[in-house]
Design a protein around this motif. Structure first.
Motif, mmCIF file in Angstrom:
data_model
loop_
_atom_site.group_PDB
_atom_site.id
_atom_site.type_symbol
_atom_site.label_atom_id
_atom_site.label_comp_id
_atom_site.label_asym_id
_atom_site.label_seq_id
_atom_site.Cartn_x
_atom_site.Cartn_y
_atom_site.Cartn_z
ATOM 1 N N LEU A 116 0.827 -1.196 0.000
ATOM 2 C CA LEU A 116 0.000 0.000 0.000
ATOM 3 C C LEU A 116 0.868 1.256 0.000
ATOM 4 N N SER A 165 -0.165 -7.345 4.534
ATOM 5 C CA SER A 165 0.943 -6.988 3.657
ATOM 6 C C SER A 165 1.877 -8.168 3.426
ATOM 7 N N ASN A 217 -6.208 -5.935 -1.679
ATOM 8 C CA ASN A 217 -6.685 -4.714 -1.036
ATOM 9 C C ASN A 217 -8.208 -4.732 -0.957
ATOM 10 N N THR A 239 -7.692 -0.026 1.718
ATOM 11 C CA THR A 239 -6.961 -0.638 2.818
ATOM 12 C C THR A 239 -6.279 -1.907 2.333
ATOM 13 N N GLN A 240 -5.301 -2.353 3.081
ATOM 14 C CA GLN A 240 -4.596 -3.594 2.774
ATOM 15 C C GLN A 240 -4.614 -4.457 4.039
#
Length: 442
Positions: free
Chosen positions: A322, A427, A415, A423-424
């Protein structure tokens, strides 16, 4: 083609420019300098789960703290050609702006490529083969060291010209199979094929949906995804796939939204690079209540706003961490976009691809002794595994994506749009289509 330095003119030129026809222009960038830890940081550096990207570059950290110590390149420039679609039905001006921002940062702070500042010789495309071919011939005539990929929908017409001139084609956004399969091409991620395939796997295996409607542009780029994505959906457990074409020039996607609603699809996949917000808004207006997936451009803040609530919950497979995260690479990217890109440039996957392409090229070409040639450039990329700026590490051994020998990385993060923000949720949970994707032409 005329060359100029973009820092002196980029902001004014792009803000004032109204493109009515495709044309050639050239941009060089001032130098850059010494390496900061962010350039070599591992691509696995995490981004917070709920951080959103902004519509334009913001500055979470001061430029000096993100950039490190200046080390300006002062040698003879290394010129790279670039075609970017900035006029016509589908435009991506932020791809070139992302590249310009990275070039200026690299030249000012990382000593360019072994002391040689990077210079971009650019030609504006309109997505048509004729313009792409004309631009490619003009770029080749200027004898660049290589071609930097950007957003060139006409790449099927331009890449053979580069191959004939023995020029490598590096990175960018590979919208069609040609840059993903060309022997002179190196691609750090697959967009329009790999991300679609990964999203299809996520839909079937993680979300467990059985029926899908795909809304896509009825042009060569849009139609090229169907032979790959439909079998991938089915291999991942989806039993019904409904194809719904939309003209790139259509002013109203309501009929397509109504078709998706009436199809009974549990998930609508919106593969619309421009005008995605209108499609999402139309889906909401016809009462569609199922799950939604989109492609990366659908996650841009202006698109989310245009969707008027229709983007809520939408899933997007992205090759990037992100951009609004707290990693050193995310901070560097945002600071460079604010410092060097034209005002109002979108912070999205397209500008990230332009920026990351330059960062990856600078990193690998800096390992080459002497002036890089096409042979040494391709050999350097095909040796070992490399860090991928804001993305998963890549290996150019021809095995990342079946049937796409130029693709070096097939890993994506999922996402999601939540309360108007991208938003993610994770990760680290990378999704791949390996074992499900039939391959290019498969």
């Amino acid at each position: 083609m005329k060359r100029h330095r973009p820092l002196a003119a980029a902001a004014i030129a792009l803000a004032a420019l109204t493109l009515t026809a495709a044309g050639c222009s050239s941009s060089s960038s001032p130098s850059s300098t010494s390496s900061s830890s962010s350039t070599s940081a591992a691509a696995s550096t995490s981004a917070p789960a709920s951080t959103s990207a902004s519509a334009t570059a913001s500055s979470p950290a001061t430029a000096s703290s993100a950039f490190g110590t200046p080390h300006k390149a002062t040698g003879t420039p290394y010129v790279f050609g670039m075609i970017n679609d900035e006029t016509g039905a589908v435009t991506f001006p932020e791809a070139r702006q992302g590249a310009i921002a990275a070039v200026d940062y690299v030249n000012d702070y990382l000593d360019g490529i072994n002391g040689h500042p990077i210079q971009i010789d650019s030609c504006v495309g309109d997505g048509t083969p004729a313009t792409a071919a004309r631009c490619a011939n003009q770029l080749v005539a200027d004898h660049p060291i290589a071609i930097l990929g950007a957003a060139d929908v006409g790449a099927p017409a331009s890449i053979p010209i580069y191959a004939h001139a023995n020029l490598a084609y590096l990175g960018g956004i590979p919208f069609t199979p040609v840059p993903e399969t060309a022997t002179n091409s190196i691609q750090f991620w697959s967009v329009s094929v790999g991300d679609n395939a990964a999203a299809a796997v996520y839909a079937g295996k993680t979300l467990g949906v059985k029926s899908v409607a795909i809304i896509y542009f009825s042009n060569a780029q849009g139609e090229s995804i169907l032979p790959q994505i439909t079998p991938t959906f089915k291999a991942a457990g989806v039993t019904k796939v409904t194809d719904i074409p939309l003209s790139p020039t259509s002013p109203d996607p309501s009929p397509q939204a109504a078709l998706a609603e009436s199809s009974g699809a549990q998930l609508v996949y919106v593969d619309i690079p421009n005008g995605c917000g209108n499609v999402l808004k139309a889906l909401k207006s016809v009462g569609y209540a199922g799950k939604i997936m989109g492609i990366d451009p659908c996650g841009a803040p202006p698109v989310i706003a245009a969707a008027a609530g229709g983007a809520q919950g939408m899933y997007i497979a992205s090759p990037f961490l992100l951009q609004g995260g707290s990693s050193s690479q995310a901070q560097l990217y945002l600071a460079a976009m604010k410092q060097y890109a034209a005002p109002g440039t979108l912070v999205d996957s397209i500008s990230t691809a332009g920026f990351a392409t330059v960062m990856n090229v600078q990193q690998v070409l800096s390992t080459i002794k002497g002036t890089p040639t096409t042979a040494t450039i391709l050999a350097a990329f095909k040796t070992g595994t490399h860090q991928n700026f804001l993305s998963h590490p890549y290996t150019c051994n021809g095995q990342a994506l079946k049937g796409a020998a130029a693709i070096c990385n097939d890993y994506y993060l999922m996402n999601q749009i939540n309360n108007g923000a991208l938003t993610q949720p994770s990760s680290t949970d990378w999704t791949t289509s390996k074992g499900y994707f039939p391959g290019i032409g498969g």
